[in-house]
Scaffold this active site. Structure first.
Site, PDB file in Angstrom:
ATOM      1  N   HIS A  61       0.853  -1.201   0.000  1.00  0.00           N
ATOM      2  CA  HIS A  61       0.000   0.000   0.000  1.00  0.00           C
ATOM      3  C   HIS A  61       0.882   1.241   0.000  1.00  0.00           C
ATOM      4  CE1 HIS A  61      -4.048   1.878   1.003  1.00  0.00           C
ATOM      5  NE2 HIS A  61      -3.201   2.899   0.897  1.00  0.00           N
ATOM      6  N   LYS A 184      -9.129  -0.208  -7.006  1.00  0.00           N
ATOM      7  CA  LYS A 184      -9.241   0.328  -5.650  1.00  0.00           C
ATOM      8  C   LYS A 184     -10.592   1.017  -5.515  1.00  0.00           C
ATOM      9  CE  LYS A 184      -7.779   2.196  -1.623  1.00  0.00           C
ATOM     10  NZ  LYS A 184      -6.752   3.264  -1.666  1.00  0.00           N
ATOM     11  N   HIS A 225     -10.605   0.515   0.568  1.00  0.00           N
ATOM     12  CA  HIS A 225     -10.290   1.393   1.693  1.00  0.00           C
ATOM     13  C   HIS A 225     -11.465   1.338   2.659  1.00  0.00           C
ATOM     14  CE1 HIS A 225      -9.464   5.370   3.689  1.00  0.00           C
ATOM     15  NE2 HIS A 225     -10.799   5.371   3.728  1.00  0.00           N
ATOM     16  N   HIS A 245      -6.245  -0.750   5.637  1.00  0.00           N
ATOM     17  CA  HIS A 245      -6.356  -0.083   6.942  1.00  0.00           C
ATOM     18  C   HIS A 245      -7.111  -0.963   7.948  1.00  0.00           C
ATOM     19  CE1 HIS A 245      -5.084   3.102   4.349  1.00  0.00           C
ATOM     20  NE2 HIS A 245      -6.289   3.272   3.828  1.00  0.00           N
ATOM     21  N   ASP A 317       1.265   3.423   3.228  1.00  0.00           N
ATOM     22  CA  ASP A 317       0.327   4.510   2.920  1.00  0.00           C
ATOM     23  C   ASP A 317       0.880   5.885   3.256  1.00  0.00           C
ATOM     24  OD1 ASP A 317      -2.122   5.533   2.003  1.00  0.00           O
ATOM     25  OD2 ASP A 317      -2.989   5.518   4.017  1.00  0.00           O
TER      26      ASP A 317
END
Length: 404
Positions: A61, A184, A225, A245, A317
């Site tokens: 990521h 995504k 996400h 996440h 990220d």
């Protein structure tokens, strides 16, 4: 080109055991391993004197175009300027031992092709193009007072807005047309977006399922996400392959990860970095205040997932000048996981996620010759991976691309 690493400790990340021996690379692949390998003519020999060798690292990521934490500013930048920043960011990742990265929105086929052709120095780049977002979602970076939409494909950016089943199908097909390795989707609110709440869910189930269907039709997959258990669980039920996440997952989330054979990609270091430096690198005050909602929960979510047997991949990220903290993710995960498990997430685990098991993240014969020579044992001390100064050599495609 042929490279022979003599007298190494070769790590099998599947078993966690080292084997003494040599490793020879040829034509970009690992050609053979074993004791006392012969040296073909023209081979470069590096005597390692028993140094540990591990597979090249995989960050699942990243955002290689994110030269600033103000993601809404990217479309106003010249694409050439963004590309120059991306080349610098990717070079830094390679110097930290990351030989493959999965971009989670922003990068495109141009950067991937440039890296593959040797025009820029950096990790192998697996890209998704732009993330799909609903109006007012995490990929909609317009402030409340801005009503125009600028979806020009020539300009840099991390998201594209699409509402409704037909529109999300068309958007997914368009990214796949341009060669996306994965799609995504923004399935919840986030930190960097100006008008949504972190605890919101985004996209209807029909829209999420349509996106998954389009990806699967192209033999690709969807990364979502999502932060809260509600958002994570909806995404898993819709069929996504990875959740990015997932800081606020619950026990039901763990059950769904296992049922759908999906991956969790925690990104702990970005919250750590945003809290300390985010405002200095362009994060707005409103977004900075959101960080606390997910910062403390990240480690608890990782521990819950690991204890429940969820498949994990390594991700960071990071944005703007905070990319330099990429390796610190190892140290953060080490607070709740064994060093071997953290390393697996950054090698074999991430390779499985991206559909390249046996090709990367391993020292097996036939795999891409991406590997690291270290000055210490990462299974005893994760700091060996958390601090790039411990990298003696970075080998990518059978060539030494960085050395201490």
């Amino acid at each position: 080109m042929s490279l022979l690493l003599r007298d190494a400790l070769l790590l099998d990340v599947a078993t966690g055991e080292y084997a003494e021996g040599d490793l020879r690379c040829e034509d970009g692949r690992i050609a053979e391993t074993g004791r006392g390998l012969r040296v073909p003519d023209g081979t470069r020999v590096v005597d390692l004197a028993g140094a540990p060798v591990v597979p090249g690292l995989i960050d699942a990521h990243v955002h290689v175009t994110a030269s600033t934490a103000d993601l809404g500013a990217l479309p106003s930048m010249a694409p050439s300027y963004v590309a120059a920043h991306s080349a610098r960011i990717m070079g830094g990742m390679l110097d930290r031992g990351f030989t493959t990265v999965r971009d989670a929105s922003g990068a495109d086929y141009g950067l991937a092709d440039a890296q593959a052709e040797g025009l820029i120095r950096g990790p192998r780049l697996l890209f998704c193009g732009r993330a799909l977002s609903q109006t007012g979602g995490h990929g909609d970076l317009r402030g409340r007072g801005r009503n125009d939409r600028d979806d020009q494909p020539c300009c840099a950016g991390v998201g594209r807005i699409a509402d409704g089943v037909d529109a999300v199908r068309a958007a997914a097909r368009d990214e796949l047309r341009k060669g996306a390795h994965h799609i995504k989707v923004m399935a919840s609110g986030g930190v960097a977006s100006p008008t949504d709440r972190i605890d919101s869910t985004q996209y209807s189930m029909d829209e999420l399922r349509a996106i998954v269907e389009e990806a699967e039709a192209a033999n690709r997959y969807v990364a979502a996400h999502a932060y809260t258990a509600r958002a994570v669980n909806r995404a898993l039920e819709a069929g996504v392959r990875s959740v990015e996440h997932g800081n606020l997952i619950d026990d039901r989330s763990v059950e769904l990860f296992l049922r759908h054979d999906a991956f969790l990609v925690p990104t702990l270091v970005t919250y750590w970095a945003l809290k300390q430096e985010g405002r200095a690198f362009g994060l707005s005050e409103g977004s900075w205040r959101k960080v606390d909602e997910v910062l403390d929960a990240g480690l608890r979510a990782l521990e819950r997932a690991a204890r429940g047997g969820v498949r994990l991949a390594f991700g960071t990220d990071l944005l703007g000048g905070m990319h330099r903290h990429q390796s610190h993710e190892f140290r953060l995960r080490g607070e709740v996981q064994r060093p071997l498990d953290v390393l697996r997430a950054a090698t074999a685990g991430a390779a499985e996620l991206v559909g390249m098991a046996g090709e990367i993240g391993t020292l097996s014969v036939g795999a891409h010759a991406d590997l690291l020579v270290l000055d210490g044992d990462p299974l005893r001390e994760l700091g060996v991976l958390a601090e790039p100064k411990h990298l003696r050599y970075v080998v990518q495609g059978g060539e030494v691309v960085a050395s201490a």
